[in-house]
Design a protein around this motif. Structure first.
Motif, PDB file in Angstrom:
ATOM      1  N   PHE A 226       0.816  -1.223   0.000  1.00 46.45           N
ATOM      2  CA  PHE A 226       0.000   0.000   0.000  1.00 46.45           C
ATOM      3  C   PHE A 226       0.848   1.273   0.000  1.00 46.45           C
ATOM      4  N   TRP A 227       2.172   1.131   0.138  1.00 46.88           N
ATOM      5  CA  TRP A 227       3.013   2.333   0.280  1.00 46.88           C
ATOM      6  C   TRP A 227       3.046   3.160  -0.997  1.00 46.88           C
ATOM      7  N   GLU A 228       3.319   4.438  -0.803  1.00 46.27           N
ATOM      8  CA  GLU A 228       3.534   5.326  -1.941  1.00 46.27           C
ATOM      9  C   GLU A 228       4.986   5.163  -2.410  1.00 46.27           C
ATOM     10  N   PRO A 229       5.262   5.519  -3.679  1.00 47.53           N
ATOM     11  CA  PRO A 229       6.604   5.279  -4.248  1.00 47.53           C
ATOM     12  C   PRO A 229       7.776   5.833  -3.427  1.00 47.53           C
ATOM     13  N   PRO A 230       7.701   7.027  -2.833  1.00 52.88           N
ATOM     14  CA  PRO A 230       8.879   7.509  -2.089  1.00 52.88           C
ATOM     15  C   PRO A 230       9.245   6.614  -0.908  1.00 52.88           C
ATOM     16  N   ILE A 231       8.244   6.051  -0.240  1.00 55.70           N
ATOM     17  CA  ILE A 231       8.514   5.163   0.905  1.00 55.70           C
ATOM     18  C   ILE A 231       9.059   3.826   0.392  1.00 55.70           C
ATOM     19  N   LYS A 232       8.471   3.329  -0.678  1.00 59.25           N
ATOM     20  CA  LYS A 232       8.999   2.085  -1.275  1.00 59.25           C
ATOM     21  C   LYS A 232      10.464   2.260  -1.635  1.00 59.25           C
ATOM     22  N   ARG A 233      10.758   3.386  -2.241  1.00 62.36           N
ATOM     23  CA  ARG A 233      12.144   3.647  -2.656  1.00 62.36           C
ATOM     24  C   ARG A 233      13.071   3.681  -1.447  1.00 62.36           C
ATOM     25  N   TYR A 234      12.655   4.415  -0.402  1.00 61.42           N
ATOM     26  CA  TYR A 234      13.507   4.541   0.781  1.00 61.42           C
ATOM     27  C   TYR A 234      13.786   3.163   1.396  1.00 61.42           C
ATOM     28  N   VAL A 235      12.727   2.372   1.583  1.00 59.84           N
ATOM     29  CA  VAL A 235      12.897   1.071   2.236  1.00 59.84           C
ATOM     30  C   VAL A 235      13.700   0.127   1.343  1.00 59.84           C
ATOM     31  N   ASP A 236      13.409   0.140   0.059  1.00 56.14           N
ATOM     32  CA  ASP A 236      14.202  -0.668  -0.885  1.00 56.14           C
ATOM     33  C   ASP A 236      15.687  -0.369  -0.751  1.00 56.14           C
ATOM     34  N   GLU A 237      15.985   0.910  -0.676  1.00 56.56           N
ATOM     35  CA  GLU A 237      17.395   1.305  -0.612  1.00 56.56           C
ATOM     36  C   GLU A 237      18.038   0.856   0.706  1.00 56.56           C
ATOM     37  N   CYS A 238      17.268   0.904   1.790  1.00 56.63           N
ATOM     38  CA  CYS A 238      17.790   0.409   3.081  1.00 56.63           C
ATOM     39  C   CYS A 238      18.043  -1.097   2.991  1.00 56.63           C
ATOM     40  N   LEU A 239      17.076  -1.808   2.406  1.00 55.67           N
ATOM     41  CA  LEU A 239      17.187  -3.266   2.343  1.00 55.67           C
ATOM     42  C   LEU A 239      18.331  -3.711   1.426  1.00 55.67           C
ATOM     43  N   ALA A 240      18.651  -2.887   0.464  1.00 55.49           N
ATOM     44  CA  ALA A 240      19.722  -3.245  -0.479  1.00 55.49           C
ATOM     45  C   ALA A 240      21.085  -3.245   0.211  1.00 55.49           C
ATOM     46  N   GLY A 241      21.167  -2.560   1.367  1.00 61.45           N
ATOM     47  CA  GLY A 241      22.376  -2.639   2.190  1.00 61.45           C
ATOM     48  C   GLY A 241      23.639  -2.138   1.512  1.00 61.45           C
ATOM     49  N   LYS A 242      24.738  -2.753   1.916  1.00 62.39           N
ATOM     50  CA  LYS A 242      26.082  -2.302   1.494  1.00 62.39           C
ATOM     51  C   LYS A 242      26.241  -2.206  -0.015  1.00 62.39           C
ATOM     52  N   GLY A 327       0.081  10.830   8.106  1.00 63.37           N
ATOM     53  CA  GLY A 327       1.308  10.072   7.852  1.00 63.37           C
ATOM     54  C   GLY A 327       2.408  10.644   8.735  1.00 63.37           C
ATOM     55  N   LEU A 328       3.197   9.770   9.355  1.00 65.92           N
ATOM     56  CA  LEU A 328       4.198  10.236  10.327  1.00 65.92           C
ATOM     57  C   LEU A 328       5.560   9.594  10.045  1.00 65.92           C
ATOM     58  N   VAL A 329       6.550  10.458   9.936  1.00 70.54           N
ATOM     59  CA  VAL A 329       7.940  10.020   9.783  1.00 70.54           C
ATOM     60  C   VAL A 329       8.753  10.829  10.785  1.00 70.54           C
ATOM     61  N   PHE A 330       9.541  10.170  11.629  1.00 67.94           N
ATOM     62  CA  PHE A 330      10.355  10.955  12.563  1.00 67.94           C
ATOM     63  C   PHE A 330      11.639  10.231  12.904  1.00 67.94           C
ATOM     64  N   GLY A 331      12.569  10.997  13.467  1.00 66.74           N
ATOM     65  CA  GLY A 331      13.812  10.405  13.951  1.00 66.74           C
ATOM     66  C   GLY A 331      15.029  11.170  13.490  1.00 66.74           C
ATOM     67  N   SER A 332      16.075  10.430  13.172  1.00 71.01           N
ATOM     68  CA  SER A 332      17.364  11.032  12.808  1.00 71.01           C
ATOM     69  C   SER A 332      17.182  11.994  11.635  1.00 71.01           C
ATOM     70  N   LYS A 333      17.704  13.198  11.830  1.00 68.99           N
ATOM     71  CA  LYS A 333      17.429  14.322  10.924  1.00 68.99           C
ATOM     72  C   LYS A 333      17.764  14.011   9.457  1.00 68.99           C
ATOM     73  N   ASN A 334      18.939  13.467   9.233  1.00 70.46           N
ATOM     74  CA  ASN A 334      19.360  13.277   7.837  1.00 70.46           C
ATOM     75  C   ASN A 334      18.489  12.256   7.112  1.00 70.46           C
ATOM     76  N   GLU A 335      18.009  11.260   7.838  1.00 69.69           N
ATOM     77  CA  GLU A 335      17.138  10.259   7.204  1.00 69.69           C
ATOM     78  C   GLU A 335      15.761  10.845   6.912  1.00 69.69           C
ATOM     79  N   VAL A 336      15.219  11.601   7.861  1.00 70.98           N
ATOM     80  CA  VAL A 336      13.887  12.188   7.649  1.00 70.98           C
ATOM     81  C   VAL A 336      13.953  13.169   6.482  1.00 70.98           C
ATOM     82  N   GLU A 337      15.045  13.930   6.417  1.00 76.49           N
ATOM     83  CA  GLU A 337      15.198  14.871   5.292  1.00 76.49           C
ATOM     84  C   GLU A 337      15.305  14.126   3.970  1.00 76.49           C
ATOM     85  N   ARG A 338      15.972  13.001   3.984  1.00 77.17           N
ATOM     86  CA  ARG A 338      16.083  12.195   2.760  1.00 77.17           C
ATOM     87  C   ARG A 338      14.692  11.718   2.322  1.00 77.17           C
ATOM     88  N   ILE A 339      13.885  11.268   3.286  1.00 80.32           N
ATOM     89  CA  ILE A 339      12.536  10.778   2.957  1.00 80.32           C
ATOM     90  C   ILE A 339      11.685  11.941   2.407  1.00 80.32           C
TER      91      ILE A 339
END
Ligand code: AHG
Ligand code: MN
Ligand code: MN
Length: 364
Positions: A226-242, A327-339
């Motif tokens: 159900f996610w919108e593309p920006p969230i899918k992209r962010y999580v995909d990129e996290c999961l892709a790891g190193k 919709g709520l996104v919070f936490g470490s500044k650089n990650e929230v800004e990236r999202i």
């Protein structure tokens, strides 16, 4: 540790008040009443099954449904009651609003009315209560409109529809292995640990700062379709790891108790997402703006973190309803800004980025 080495909540509040020589002490008394409600809830939660308070409220009648359409637990109802009883008499409040009450709560005629409004989620994460996972209470203090203070009139929903930036204070209590109270009065974030022997909250963490970077994220991945593309992209990129575009491995956590996730993030960084999605078009998100997103947002911002809808800073959202979801996104500044950046940029098309396309786990 000897008692004289610790600052109590009362002492902290008195010291903060000295910054405002004109203040009468109403605010401090209010926070102490909130803290007392939290201590009472902590005791009830700690009794667990022995307290006879597990399970649904009015289960024999099929359960009571709150304004959210959610079945209330016995402890939701008790926690709400404790917040009301501990705070209605003091003369500091013009009124209250809660997740568990459809309409604003009016201070009864036999008590004086004051200038603040208290908005709260009496028990966050209560779906976890019967399995002994950390839960908490979240609160926000707003100033009542001047005409309501002057006239002592009943409050209406509109009085509460203020942006998060106007909050006078915000905090939460966490009922975990230890009970903690985290507080901001607009001058940084501090945390107190309940000394169960003395029944006092002792200052244990001052000037809390959320690390700006993180390798930990929290999201309910069962909603990924159900996610919108920006969230899918962010999580995909996290999961892709190193080997992915972020070039580092990430860890994932999901407690399903937002207050507990907020606490982890405050202590060691991370990013939390319960974004707007297209699961149910009638709901703009899962969590509620006035008593979940705004108080946690103020704490994050005061600790150098960030809170956002993904599209705009949470604290600048003009509320449209007492129980509005967002919709709520919070936490470490650089990650929230990236999202936020991913929300403002066009989604990279797979054709433009063949490497990313190969690695994506959540395709459209
Ligand atoms: P509440 O218990 O006050 O209704 O809030 C529960 C919230 C929040 O704490 C948590 O992050 C979220 O619900 C969990 O949702 P899922 O069940 O979708 O994971
Ligand atoms: Mn909640
Ligand atoms: Mn709740």
């Amino acid at each position: 540790m000897l008692l004289q080495h610790r600052t109590t909540l009362t002492q902290y509040l008195i010291e903060q008040r000295r910054r405002f020589p004109g203040s009468k002490g109403d605010f401090n008394a209010l926070i102490l009443d909130v803290a007392l409600a939290c201590k009472a809830i902590a005791r009830a939660v700690a009794m667990g099954e022995l307290g006879g308070l597990y399970g649904e409220h009015a289960a024999e009648a099929g359960g009571a449904i709150n304004v959210q359409g959610e079945t209330q637990k016995k402890l939701d109802v008790l926690s709400n009651e404790l917040f009301i009883r501990m705070n209605e008499w003091g003369g500091h409040l013009a009124g209250m609003a809660s997740e568990e009450m459809t309409d604003p709560y009016q201070i009864p005629a036999n008590h004086p009315r004051g200038k603040y409004m208290l908005v709260f989620d009496p028990l966050d994460g209560s779906s976890n209560i019967d399995v002994n996972v950390s839960v908490g209470s979240i609160f926000s203090v707003l100033r009542a409109p001047q005409d309501a203070i002057d006239s002592g009139r009943d409050l209406i929903e509109k009085d509460f529809l203020q942006t998060g930036a106007t909050q006078v204070a915000a905090g939460y209590a966490l009922y975990g292995p230890t009970t903690m109270l985290v507080l901001t009065v607009g001058n940084g974030v501090v945390a107190f640990t309940l000394d169960p022997n003395l029944g006092e909250f002792m200052l244990t963490h001052s000037a809390l700062k959320v690390p700006e970077d993180t390798q930990e994220f929290a999201i309910n991945a069962s909603n990924s379709r159900f996610w919108e593309p920006p969230i899918k992209r962010y999580v995909d990129e996290c999961l892709a790891g190193k080997s992915g575009p972020r070039a580092k491995d990430f860890n994932m956590r999901w407690i399903a108790s937002m207050v507990a996730e907020a606490h982890r993030i405050l202590m060691r960084g991370g990013v939390f997402m319960y974004p707007r999605d297209n699961k149910d078009p009638s709901k703009a998100g899962r969590l509620r703006l006035l008593y979940e997103a705004n108080p946690i947002g103020m704490i994050m911002e005061q600790a150098g973190g960030r809170a956002s809808t993904g599209r705009e800073p949470m604290l600048s959202v003009s509320p449209s309803g007492l129980h509005q979801r967002i919709g709520l996104v919070f936490g470490s500044k650089n990650e929230v800004e990236r999202i936020e950046r991913y929300h403002s940029e066009p989604t990279p098309r797979e054709i433009d980025n063949p490497l990313f396309a190969e690695r994506t786990l959540f395709r459209d």
